[in-house]
Design a protein around this motif. Sequence first.
Motif, mmCIF file in Angstrom:
data_model
loop_
_atom_site.group_PDB
_atom_site.id
_atom_site.type_symbol
_atom_site.label_atom_id
_atom_site.label_comp_id
_atom_site.label_asym_id
_atom_site.label_seq_id
_atom_site.Cartn_x
_atom_site.Cartn_y
_atom_site.Cartn_z
ATOM 1 N N UNK A 1 23.663 46.249 72.800
ATOM 2 C CA UNK A 1 23.761 46.860 74.495
ATOM 3 C C UNK A 1 24.042 45.854 75.253
ATOM 4 N N UNK A 2 25.891 45.768 75.259
ATOM 5 C CA UNK A 2 26.601 45.394 76.325
ATOM 6 C C UNK A 2 27.720 46.014 76.672
ATOM 7 N N UNK A 3 28.147 45.343 78.094
ATOM 8 C CA UNK A 3 29.555 45.995 78.813
ATOM 9 C C UNK A 3 30.018 45.953 78.246
ATOM 10 N N UNK A 4 30.975 45.908 77.316
ATOM 11 C CA UNK A 4 32.026 45.894 75.402
ATOM 12 C C UNK A 4 31.409 47.732 75.279
ATOM 13 N N UNK A 5 30.505 47.856 74.253
ATOM 14 C CA UNK A 5 29.891 48.576 73.875
ATOM 15 C C UNK A 5 29.987 49.175 74.594
ATOM 16 N N UNK A 6 29.481 49.608 76.248
ATOM 17 C CA UNK A 6 29.163 50.501 77.392
ATOM 18 C C UNK A 6 30.914 51.653 77.590
ATOM 19 N N UNK A 7 30.745 50.668 77.489
ATOM 20 C CA UNK A 7 33.075 51.129 78.450
ATOM 21 C C UNK A 7 33.580 51.563 77.076
ATOM 22 N N UNK A 8 33.486 51.434 75.302
ATOM 23 C CA UNK A 8 33.821 52.108 74.641
ATOM 24 C C UNK A 8 32.474 53.147 73.843
ATOM 25 N N UNK A 9 31.928 53.972 74.524
ATOM 26 C CA UNK A 9 30.885 54.834 74.304
ATOM 27 C C UNK A 9 31.797 55.783 75.402
ATOM 28 N N UNK A 10 32.461 54.777 77.004
ATOM 29 C CA UNK A 10 32.661 55.817 77.960
ATOM 30 C C UNK A 10 34.279 56.380 77.339
ATOM 31 N N UNK A 11 34.877 55.591 76.445
ATOM 32 C CA UNK A 11 35.943 55.617 76.622
ATOM 33 C C UNK A 11 35.990 57.037 74.609
ATOM 34 N N UNK A 12 35.111 56.819 74.391
ATOM 35 C CA UNK A 12 35.012 57.730 72.885
ATOM 36 C C UNK A 12 34.765 59.404 73.419
ATOM 37 N N UNK A 13 33.979 59.041 74.151
ATOM 38 C CA UNK A 13 33.765 60.096 74.891
ATOM 39 C C UNK A 13 34.785 60.997 75.923
ATOM 40 N N UNK A 14 35.273 59.912 76.684
ATOM 41 C CA UNK A 14 36.396 60.896 76.805
ATOM 42 C C UNK A 14 37.688 61.189 76.296
ATOM 43 N N UNK A 15 38.143 60.487 75.139
ATOM 44 C CA UNK A 15 39.121 60.862 74.392
ATOM 45 C C UNK A 15 38.547 62.099 73.306
ATOM 46 N N UNK A 16 37.037 62.740 73.405
ATOM 47 C CA UNK A 16 37.233 63.231 72.210
ATOM 48 C C UNK A 16 36.745 64.901 73.226
ATOM 49 N N UNK A 17 36.875 64.892 74.794
ATOM 50 C CA UNK A 17 36.493 65.341 75.146
ATOM 51 C C UNK A 17 38.613 66.063 76.089
ATOM 52 N N UNK A 18 39.054 65.472 75.684
ATOM 53 C CA UNK A 18 40.989 66.342 75.935
ATOM 54 C C UNK A 18 40.321 66.575 77.690
ATOM 55 N N UNK A 19 40.040 65.734 78.757
ATOM 56 C CA UNK A 19 40.314 65.663 80.118
ATOM 57 C C UNK A 19 39.337 66.520 80.527
ATOM 58 N N UNK A 20 38.501 67.632 79.433
ATOM 59 C CA UNK A 20 37.346 68.147 80.628
ATOM 60 C C UNK A 20 36.475 67.322 80.244
ATOM 61 N N UNK A 21 35.876 67.139 81.800
ATOM 62 C CA UNK A 21 34.467 66.534 82.565
ATOM 63 C C UNK A 21 33.366 66.865 81.853
ATOM 64 N N UNK A 22 33.689 68.153 82.357
ATOM 65 C CA UNK A 22 32.104 68.467 81.203
ATOM 66 C C UNK A 22 31.788 68.312 80.051
ATOM 67 N N UNK A 23 32.779 68.723 79.161
ATOM 68 C CA UNK A 23 33.244 68.443 78.192
ATOM 69 C C UNK A 23 33.026 66.329 77.401
#
Length: 171
Positions: A1-23
Motif C-alpha cells: 500500500x502506498x499513497x497512490x494506491x490509497x488515493x485510488x481506493x478513495x476515488x474508486x469508492x467515491x465514484x461508486x457512491x454517486x455522491x452519497x457519503x454514507x454509501x
Amino acid sequence: MDNTWFWKLIDKSRQASDGDPAQQLEELGALLDDLSAEDIVEFQNIFNSHFQSSYTWPLWGAAYVIGGGCSDDGFDYFRGWLISRGEKVFNAANADPDKLASLVQESDEDDDCQVEGWQSVGIDAWCRKTGLKYAAFPSRPSGVQSNGPAGDEWSEEDLDRLYPRLAKRFN
C-alpha cells in the motif's frame, strides 16, 4: 500500500457512491475487505498521516464558514470528508482553503462537509478481517501534537476577510 494506491481506493469508492457519503464509506469498507490485514493497516496509517496534516487553523476556518460553525468533532468529520473528496481536492484545499468555494459541489449530499466514520474505516475493516478488537489495531504513532492545529489561529470576526469566496457562497 502506498499513497497512490490509497488515493485510488478513495476515488474508486467515491465514484461508486454517486455522491452519497454514507454509501462511499460502505464502498470503501468493501474495497478494504478485499485487502490483506497488512495493507489495511497501511491504508489506515496513510489516512492518519493525511488526517494529521490537515489539522490546521486555515482549514478549520474554512470548515467554520462552510458549516456556519465547527466544533472539534465537526472539524474531525470535515477532515474525513476532505480526504473522501480525493487527492486533488485535498491538496487544493490544503494549499488554499478558500478554493473550497468552487470545489464543494451543490449536489454534495453532505451539505456541511462533515462526515462521521472516516477516522475508523480502516480499523473497522481490519477488525472484520482479523477478528480482533479495535484496541489491538497495530497503528504507527500518529504524531498528534497536544499544542493544537498548525498555522495562525483566526478570530470569528476575521473569517469573511480570510475566506471571501467561501463567505460569499455560504453566508
